[in-house]
Design an enzyme around this catalytic site. Structure first.
Site, PDB file in Angstrom:
ATOM      1  N   LYS A  32      39.209 -12.945  10.109  1.00 62.31           N
ATOM      2  CA  LYS A  32      40.673 -12.933  10.250  1.00 62.31           C
ATOM      3  C   LYS A  32      41.344 -11.667   9.720  1.00 62.31           C
ATOM      4  O   LYS A  32      42.406 -11.282  10.201  1.00 62.31           O
ATOM      5  CB  LYS A  32      41.289 -14.167   9.570  1.00 62.31           C
ATOM      6  N   ASP A  55      48.708 -19.697  12.147  1.00 64.41           N
ATOM      7  CA  ASP A  55      48.251 -20.693  11.159  1.00 64.41           C
ATOM      8  C   ASP A  55      49.421 -21.288  10.368  1.00 64.41           C
ATOM      9  O   ASP A  55      49.516 -22.502  10.193  1.00 64.41           O
ATOM     10  CB  ASP A  55      47.261 -20.056  10.175  1.00 64.41           C
TER      11      ASP A  55
END
Ligand code: ATR
Length: 284
Positions: free
Chosen positions: A69, A105
């Site tokens: 990420k 997210d």
């Protein structure tokens, strides 16, 4: 005429057991699209190759998961504000050959929490954890006007998280060490408790960050762990008469937001959740 088949991928390691392929493929089927989503186990030394493949083969979009990420940011052409805010990317869109990084997210977690427990503006929230997931969630909560206290086992990591969020949002975040008495006092004053750690995840489903005696009725308890769906923390919350929001909502909503970024279509969120639940029941 049928549309050209568009390909979407998940890059991560491990990806076995990911619920993303069933969620996205169910959404594509529901909307009559012949697109396909494939999870690709991508060890760190092959991340560059994965990105080159995306460009070379015209892969339309990718989800990025652990451990890529942060590393993925170095390979992209552009970062959306959502990615800059949390300094991490979980969604890449291929827009006419340019790779753009997003982060869904935090917004996904917030959407799930608000769907289950109402608006967070003005609410006092205790977030346990200071990893990547916690950072995205705390950023979204603070931006939405919540008053946030972060509790973490390693206090230095909580301080770093608070500094980053404060620098990006201009709003302050309280920090406490993860000690029972301090956590209990913070929860007693809070409206919402979120577990943003991996505590309680299979195979250690017996663990919890808080027990019923630390919770109260009227509290909303949200766990980001979704394996098992009803975690020990959520069971303790029920015992205390608190309202619960399970972790699948966050997963489904971050995926739904990715779907919208890639396809510009309204995601069939319920279809995605059902597909995720079915895949979990099938032991995925
Ligand atoms: P992610 O990106 O999924 O958030 P991470 O960055 O590894 O994962 O963060 C994991 C979080 O869970 C951290 O807040 C970690 O606490 P530390 O910062 O002290 O390591 C927390 N965590 C993991 N296992 C824990 C445990 N057994 N007890 C308390 N906290 C735990």
């Amino acid at each position: 005429m049928k549309h050209r088949r568009e390909i979407f991928m998940l890059f991560g390691d491990p990806v076995e057991g990911s619920l993303s392929p069933p969620m996205f493929n169910a959404a594509f089927r529901r909307l009559g699209m012949n697109s396909i989503y494939i999870a690709v186990k991508t060890p760190p030394q092959f991340l560059a190759a994965a990105v080159a493949m995306m460009r070379g083969l015209g892969v339309k979009g990718a989800n990025i998961t652990i451990p890529h990420k942060v590393a993925i940011m170095g390979y992209l052409d552009k970062l959306d504000k959502s990615a800059k805010d949390v300094e991490a990317v979980n969604v890449v869109a291929n827009v006419n050959g340019k790779l753009v990084g997003y982060n869904t997210d935090g917004t996904g977690a917030l959407a799930a929490l608000e769907a289950g427990g109402g608006p967070v503006r003005g609410k006092r929230v205790v977030v346990v954890g200071a990893g990547g997931a916690a950072r995205a969630i705390v950023h979204s909560l603070v931006t939405a006007g919540a008053d946030v206290c972060v509790a973490n086992r390693t206090i230095e990591k909580a301080k770093v998280l608070a500094e980053i969020v404060e620098r990006k949002t201009g709003k302050s975040v309280k920090v406490i060490p993860l000690e029972k008495k301090l956590l209990k006092d913070a929860i007693a004053k809070a409206d919402i408790l979120i577990n943003a750690t991996s505590v309680g995840m299979q195979p250690k489903a017996g663990q919890t960050i808080a027990t019923a005696d630390m919770l109260h009725p009227g509290l909303i308890v949200n766990d980001i762990v979704y394996k098992p769906l009803k975690t020990r923390l959520l069971k303790e919350a029920e015992k205390a008469g608190a309202k619960t929001v399970d972790g699948l909502g966050m997963l489904v909503n971050q995926a739904a937001l990715a779907f919208k970024i890639w396809t510009k279509k309204e995601p069939p969120v319920e279809v995605m959740r059902e597909a995720a639940e079915r895949a979990m029941e099938a032991g995925r």
